[in-house]
Design an enzyme around this catalytic site. Sequence first.
Site, short mmCIF file in Angstrom:
data_model
loop_
_atom_site.label_atom_id
_atom_site.label_comp_id
_atom_site.label_asym_id
_atom_site.label_seq_id
_atom_site.Cartn_x
_atom_site.Cartn_y
_atom_site.Cartn_z
N MET A 1 0.80 -1.22 0.00
CA MET A 1 0.00 0.00 0.00
C MET A 1 0.83 1.27 0.00
O MET A 1 0.32 2.34 -0.31
CB MET A 1 -0.91 0.03 1.23
CG MET A 1 -0.17 0.12 2.55
SD MET A 1 -1.24 0.53 3.96
CE MET A 1 -1.44 2.30 3.73
N TYR A 2 2.13 1.20 0.34
CA TYR A 2 2.92 2.42 0.44
C TYR A 2 3.02 3.10 -0.92
O TYR A 2 3.53 2.53 -1.88
CB TYR A 2 4.31 2.12 0.98
CG TYR A 2 4.36 1.65 2.42
CD1 TYR A 2 3.26 1.80 3.26
CD2 TYR A 2 5.50 1.07 2.94
CE1 TYR A 2 3.29 1.37 4.57
CE2 TYR A 2 5.56 0.64 4.26
CZ TYR A 2 4.45 0.79 5.07
OH TYR A 2 4.49 0.36 6.38
N SER A 3 2.54 4.33 -0.96
CA SER A 3 2.51 5.10 -2.21
C SER A 3 1.86 4.30 -3.33
O SER A 3 2.28 4.35 -4.49
CB SER A 3 3.92 5.55 -2.61
OG SER A 3 4.46 6.40 -1.62
#
Length: 323
Positions: free
Chosen positions: A36-38
């Site tokens: 999910m990061y960025s």
Amino acid sequence: MSLHAYPSWSLDEEASRSLIRHAIEAGINFFDTANMYSNGGSEEIIGRALKEFTNRDSLVIATKLAAATHDGPNAIGLSRKAIMTEIDHSLRRLGTDYVDLYQIHRRDQLTPWEETLEALHDLVKMGKVRYLGASSMKAWEFSKALHLQKANAWARFVSLQDTYNLLGREEEREMLPLCTDEGVQTIVYSPLARGILARPWGETTLRSESEAAAGHKDETNAKSDQEIVNALTAIAKECGVGQASIALAWLRSKPVVAAPIVGALKAKHIDDAIAALSVNLTDDQIARLELPYTPRMDYQGVSDPVMLARAVEAATGFKSSAT
């Protein structure tokens, strides 16, 4: 901050590559990210940089799943379908055929533990994952998962990613003793309490101001926190290192902590983390850091978003749309 947005304080790929290279040249070989990061961008940047700067066998790459990375009914959670889909997406973005440590980012309340744990076990047997880890849940939930893994001879969680720092020690009540007893090592995120421990009391940064505006600032323990940070500042001067190094050295004094996750925006942040390895705090210094701590609202590990939002509101006064 939107789940799919790049935070305002995050770095672009060129700046990120420079820091990754600096870390590798300094001897760091563990890199943690999440699907999910960025919105997957973090995995892509890390994958491209690591492929260029070092060889795969020398690395430990950790990533996570559970949160949504795209629209649709199967875009979130820890069902067998989601797990089998997301591991392939992460492998593609990272540019590797296996992940060293695959971690569930949060507990999925809508999927039975058995379905999640067996699917994770299958990933290990398929060779796509070397080891399994968990993150952010209640101690009883983690205990149940470990029991089910043992009872069914499934691959076991070897690590737990958890919040733990000088300003947040509630996990010392149940989760950390459980991990010690079960032989599970913790990987600590937010080791510097969102940067508060890295600077003198009252100083702010772009990130701290943006997160305070987003409701992450907790004023209910300000007096205790200030005393801890002031002690940290004094001990850092005594030892001739930065405050971040002392905060990380305190974590290093805890046997249950395998490693902190340090979010670096500058090369100095990496250097401060490495400097912590040379700091051995005395019993007196540890006592000075720990004595001012006061109990506080514990919303670590609350999996249900409504419950979490209510806990945050009770602790900080910030009202989320989830409530």
